[in-house]
Enzyme design. Structure first.
Site, PDB file in Angstrom:
ATOM      1  CD1 TRP A  68      -2.303  -2.165   1.647  1.00 63.75           C
ATOM      2  CD2 TRP A  68      -3.011  -1.065  -0.175  1.00 63.75           C
ATOM      3  NE1 TRP A  68      -3.342  -2.881   1.087  1.00 63.75           N
ATOM      4  CE2 TRP A  68      -3.792  -2.232  -0.020  1.00 63.75           C
ATOM      5  CE3 TRP A  68      -3.270  -0.224  -1.255  1.00 63.75           C
ATOM      6  CZ2 TRP A  68      -4.822  -2.577  -0.910  1.00 63.75           C
ATOM      7  CZ3 TRP A  68      -4.288  -0.560  -2.140  1.00 63.75           C
ATOM      8  CH2 TRP A  68      -5.046  -1.715  -1.967  1.00 63.75           C
TER       9      TRP A  68
ATOM     10  CG  ASP B  65      -3.402   4.173   3.768  1.00 68.63           C
ATOM     11  OD1 ASP B  65      -4.484   3.986   4.359  1.00 68.63           O
ATOM     12  OD2 ASP B  65      -3.078   3.582   2.721  1.00 68.63           O
TER      13      ASP B  65
ATOM     14  CE  LYS C 194      -8.697  -2.901   3.223  1.00 67.53           C
ATOM     15  NZ  LYS C 194      -7.945  -2.053   2.337  1.00 67.53           N
TER      16      LYS C 194
HETATM   17  C1  PLP Z   1      -7.356  -1.474   1.378  1.00 74.57           C
HETATM   18  C2  PLP Z   1      -6.307  -0.457   1.517  1.00 74.57           C
HETATM   19  C3  PLP Z   1      -6.175   0.611   0.620  1.00 74.57           C
HETATM   20  C4  PLP Z   1      -7.030   0.757  -0.603  1.00 74.57           C
HETATM   21  O1  PLP Z   1      -8.301   1.131  -0.260  1.00 74.57           O
HETATM   22  P1  PLP Z   1      -9.398   1.464  -1.378  1.00 74.57           P
HETATM   23  O2  PLP Z   1     -10.485   2.045  -0.540  1.00 74.57           O
HETATM   24  O3  PLP Z   1      -9.755   0.166  -2.042  1.00 74.57           O
HETATM   25  O4  PLP Z   1      -8.827   2.437  -2.329  1.00 74.57           O
HETATM   26  C5  PLP Z   1      -5.178   1.528   0.855  1.00 74.57           C
HETATM   27  N1  PLP Z   1      -4.363   1.441   1.915  1.00 74.57           N
HETATM   28  C6  PLP Z   1      -4.458   0.425   2.803  1.00 74.57           C
HETATM   29  C7  PLP Z   1      -3.525   0.377   3.961  1.00 74.57           C
HETATM   30  C8  PLP Z   1      -5.430  -0.550   2.628  1.00 74.57           C
HETATM   31  O5  PLP Z   1      -5.524  -1.554   3.503  1.00 74.57           O
END
Ligand code: PLP
Length: 357
Positions: free
Chosen positions: A101, A169, A193
């Site tokens: 990521w 993030d 998530k």
């Molecule tokens: C799942 C995830 C993403 C991507 O998320 P989207 O909403 O599908 O764009 C980005 N960063 C992390 C750490 C993730 O777990």
């Protein structure tokens, strides 16, 4: 029967929340309409929207001078929006590469400005995130970007670096533990998530940062547009906000983030103890950086991994397959994942080992 769903995302939701949503799905509080069918500016939805923001501020103890935003396009859309809004011409931004990521965030940012990779351990096995003291930071960098939890490799920052403008993030560990928001300039997380269904991206931003945005950035892509309009500049995805609101009520009732952290540490701790207790299983991440959200491991005999996943599935332990890019086993045990499910997995792991070793 509900499945023990170890999916990394979209992921399990609290059963109580799903039942509550189901009960008022067709007729929201005697209005004769679903919340999905109402104006995003009407009084019923407005109450949900404002309560959701207030609950997030309360849960994370967010100080004055920050805004809570609901945006769209997932965490992936934040990858370019951050440099577009916050990285001035001629400036450099620092990024840490801790895995899949983080490297996607870096790839997008490189299209938009000068990027320094302050530490790179993204391809190491065992997996980890950088240690705070190994960062090679740029003087006067516009910001430092980290990925608080690498969902795929199962590595998590336990201590955050100090920075004038720290951006994280937190897609896979937001609201899983208490956080000092005042140490961050911007935090973002896709909703699917640890927050609710897919469809919104939670952004927590220090208001003064939004002023950096140059006039060349289109209106909808500016943080300051969303701050000024309380995330209602355009039609917000109302149902995901409603679901997040229910999740925040559930979290508050369970004792907030301290309570949640205690539970999460207990759930992950049991599972890591089980992995460490035998050579049959090996944890993927360096122990000091192990994630409490995504627990990753391999079997000593990798050929047995598909058998493990299939036999687990027959026992109602679903979606344990590691990400397609890395293989192995991954158990995502977010806030909503019940402790009994972790216990069931541990019993299965012992029985599987006895049968196959
Ligand atoms: C799942 C995830 C993403 C991507 O998320 P989207 O909403 O599908 O764009 C980005 N960063 C992390 C750490 C993730 O777990």
């Amino acid at each position: 029967m509900r499945a023990y769903n170890f999916s990394a995302g979209p992921a399990i939701l609290p059963e109580e929340v799903l039942k509550e949503a189901a009960a008022e799905l067709v007729d929201y509080q005697g209005t004769g309409m679903s919340i999905m069918e109402m104006s995003h500016r009407g009084k019923e939805y407005s109450a949900i929207h404002d309560e959701c923001i207030a609950n997030i501020k309360e849960l994370l103890n967010i100080p004055e001078g920050y805004s809570v935003l609901f945006m769209t396009g997932g965490a992936s859309t934040q990858f370019p929006l951050i440099p577009m809004n916050l990285l001035g011409e001629g400036q450099t931004a620092d990024y840490t590469d801790s895995g899949a990521w983080a490297s996607k965030a870096i790839k997008e940012a490189k299209m938009l400005g000068n990027i320094n990779v302050a530490a790179d351990c993204g391809k190491e096995i065992p997996t980890r995130v950088p240690a705070v003291d190994e960062l090679n930071l740029t003087d006067g960098a516009a910001y430092l970007h980290i990925t608080s939890n690498e969902t795929i490799s199962g590595a998590q920052w336990k201590v955050f670096p100090e920075h004038e403008c720290l951006i994280a993030d937190m897609s896979s560990d937001i609201l899983s533990r208490p956080l000092d928001v005042s140490k961050f300039g911007l935090i973002y997380a896709g909703s699917q998530k640890n927050l609710g269904p897919a469809g919104i991206t939670l952004v927590i931003i220090k208001d003064e940062l939004a002023e950096r945005c140059p006039d060349t950035v289109p209106t909808i892509m500016r943080y300051k547009t969303h701050i000024a309009n309380n995330s209602l500049y355009n039609t917000v995805p109302t149902f995901p906000v409603y679901m997040l609101c229910l999740v925040t009520r559930w979290l508050k009732a369970l004792g907030g983030l301290e309570g949640m952290q205690k539970l999460n540490t207990e759930k992950a701790g049991k599972l890591y103890d089980c992995i460490d207790g035998t050579d049959f299983y090996t944890g993927t991440a360096v122990p000091e950086f192990r994630s409490n959200m995504n627990v990753t491991w391999r079997l000593a005999n990798e050929d047995l991994e598909p058998v493990f996943i299939e036999e687990a599935s027959k026992r109602n332990l679903k979606t344990l397959k590691g990400h397609r890019s890395v293989g192995g086993i991954r158990a995502s045990i977010y806030n909503a994942f019940p402790e009994e499910g972790v216990d069931a997995l541990i019993s299965f792991m012992a029985a599987f080992e006895a049968k196959h070793s």
